[in-house]
Design a protein around this motif. Structure first.
Motif, PDB file in Angstrom:
ATOM      1  N   ASP A  73       1.147  -1.147   0.175  1.00 17.76           N
ATOM      2  CA  ASP A  73      -0.029  -0.072  -0.004  1.00 17.76           C
ATOM      3  C   ASP A  73       0.759   1.303  -0.063  1.00 17.76           C
ATOM      4  O   ASP A  73       2.171   1.269   0.518  1.00 17.76           O
ATOM      5  N   GLY A  74       0.443   2.395  -0.657  1.00 18.39           N
ATOM      6  CA  GLY A  74       1.126   3.536  -0.427  1.00 18.39           C
ATOM      7  C   GLY A  74       2.108   3.534  -1.658  1.00 18.39           C
ATOM      8  O   GLY A  74       2.016   2.807  -2.416  1.00 18.39           O
ATOM      9  N   SER A  75       3.027   4.514  -1.695  1.00 20.03           N
ATOM     10  CA  SER A  75       3.928   4.640  -2.791  1.00 20.03           C
ATOM     11  C   SER A  75       5.435   4.791  -2.292  1.00 20.03           C
ATOM     12  O   SER A  75       5.343   5.332  -1.206  1.00 20.03           O
ATOM     13  N   GLU A  89      -1.825 -10.963   3.273  1.00 21.37           N
ATOM     14  CA  GLU A  89      -2.115  -9.646   3.438  1.00 21.37           C
ATOM     15  C   GLU A  89      -1.809  -8.852   4.560  1.00 21.37           C
ATOM     16  O   GLU A  89      -1.228  -7.839   4.726  1.00 21.37           O
ATOM     17  N   SER A 109       5.464   2.320  -7.381  1.00 22.31           N
ATOM     18  CA  SER A 109       5.029   1.151  -6.836  1.00 22.31           C
ATOM     19  C   SER A 109       6.032   0.480  -5.862  1.00 22.31           C
ATOM     20  O   SER A 109       7.063   0.263  -6.524  1.00 22.31           O
TER      21      SER A 109
END
Length: 298
Positions: free
Chosen positions: A104-106, A149, A113
């Motif tokens: 998640d996020g960058s 996850e 990514s």
């Protein structure tokens, strides 16, 4: 150092005590019990050995180093618990290939990514658009039974815990005292080839070396200060950034390029933390002791 803490047992003698199936079974039986202390009769009945004399012999060899004898029976020492923990840690493997996990996020450096990869105890976080990354050691037991996850959060929490332990002065392997040294990367990495996409050779880093076992761990100066200097963490908190809840590889505004050696003989290195118009400049000596903190608003 006090004499009662300075005696060291011969490593060969220690490991020879563990080279027996019955002794390992005794340790694991004590580990698995629901009570702190196990009576002799209960322990004997639980271990797969028919000869009382042989059982006494093996148990006696463990007493002192791995097992403590009390009036009520037997219990594990901390060394005994560590042996069982090592057995448990090494009893897991990651079956098959762990496909890269998109995070998640960058990327905090370029916005690309990020992907987490895991192979043979080594975890790597890589960006698909730049050379920014992170790596660390995570035993398979840490990930065993975890949902896919949940793995990024588990990895981040584990690494943060290990880093804080090292920065607090405790070796991750033997619990011995770790001593920090701040120097340019080139001086800390003598005898190793510089990475092509790695940081500049004159950039400061912190090496934590264990006085007992000699193990060395390295951190960038800015990240080390985030772990050991409360004012740095408060600086982020004041700007709404909870660093303890942020993945270790993605703390905003944390950039090794903002650190520099500003003086030699004696060594002085400085890390600059910038958020919006605010700056926090932290200067340390060779032993990672803070010598100056400067707060600026531009």
């Amino acid at each position: 150092m006090s004499e009662q803490f300075s005696e060291q047992v011969d490593p060969g003698a220690v490991f020879s005590l563990l080279g027996n199936e019955t002794r390992l079974e005794i340790l694991q039986t004590l580990w698995a019990t629901d009570v702190e202390t196990v009576p002799f009769s209960t322990l004997y009945d639980a271990v797969d050995v028919d000869d009382t004399g042989q059982f006494n012999y093996h148990l006696g060899n463990l007493v002192g180093q791995f097992v403590a004898k009390t009036e009520d029976g037997y219990r594990l020492t901390q060394a005994g618990r560590h042996v069982n923990g090592a057995i448990a840690s090494g009893s897991y493997t990651v079956e098959g290939e762990l496909e890269p996990i998109e995070l998640d996020g960058s990327c905090r450096m370029c916005g690309g990514s990020q992907y987490l990869q895991y192979d043979t105890e080594r975890v790597e976080v890589e960006c698909d658009s730049c050379a920014a990354g992170w790596e660390g050691i995570v035993p398979p037991a840490v990930l065993a039974g975890r949902d896919r996850e949940a793995i990024p959060t588990v990895v981040s929490d584990h690494l943060r815990t290990q880093f804080r332990r090292i920065a607090a002065g405790f070796c991750r392997y033997c619990s011995g005292e770790t001593v920090p040294t701040v120097q340019p990367i080139a001086e800390l990495a003598v005898g190793t080839e510089p990475e092509e996409d790695g940081p500049p050779a004159d950039q400061p880093a912190v090496q934590f070396e264990c006085r007992r076992c000699g193990h060395r761990s390295g951190l960038s100066l800015d990240h080390a200060l985030l772990l050991v200097e409360p004012e740095v963490e408060c600086f982020f908190y004041e700007h709404g950034i909870h660093v303890r809840e942020t993945p270790v590889w993605n703390v905003p505004e944390l950039d090794p390029g903002n650190a520099a050696v500003i003086q030699t003989d004696p060594t002085r290195a400085r890390a600059t933390f910038r958020i919006d118009d605010d700056e926090l400049l932290v200067t340390v000596d060779e032993e990672l002791q803070v010598v100056e903190i400067d707060r600026r608003n531009n």
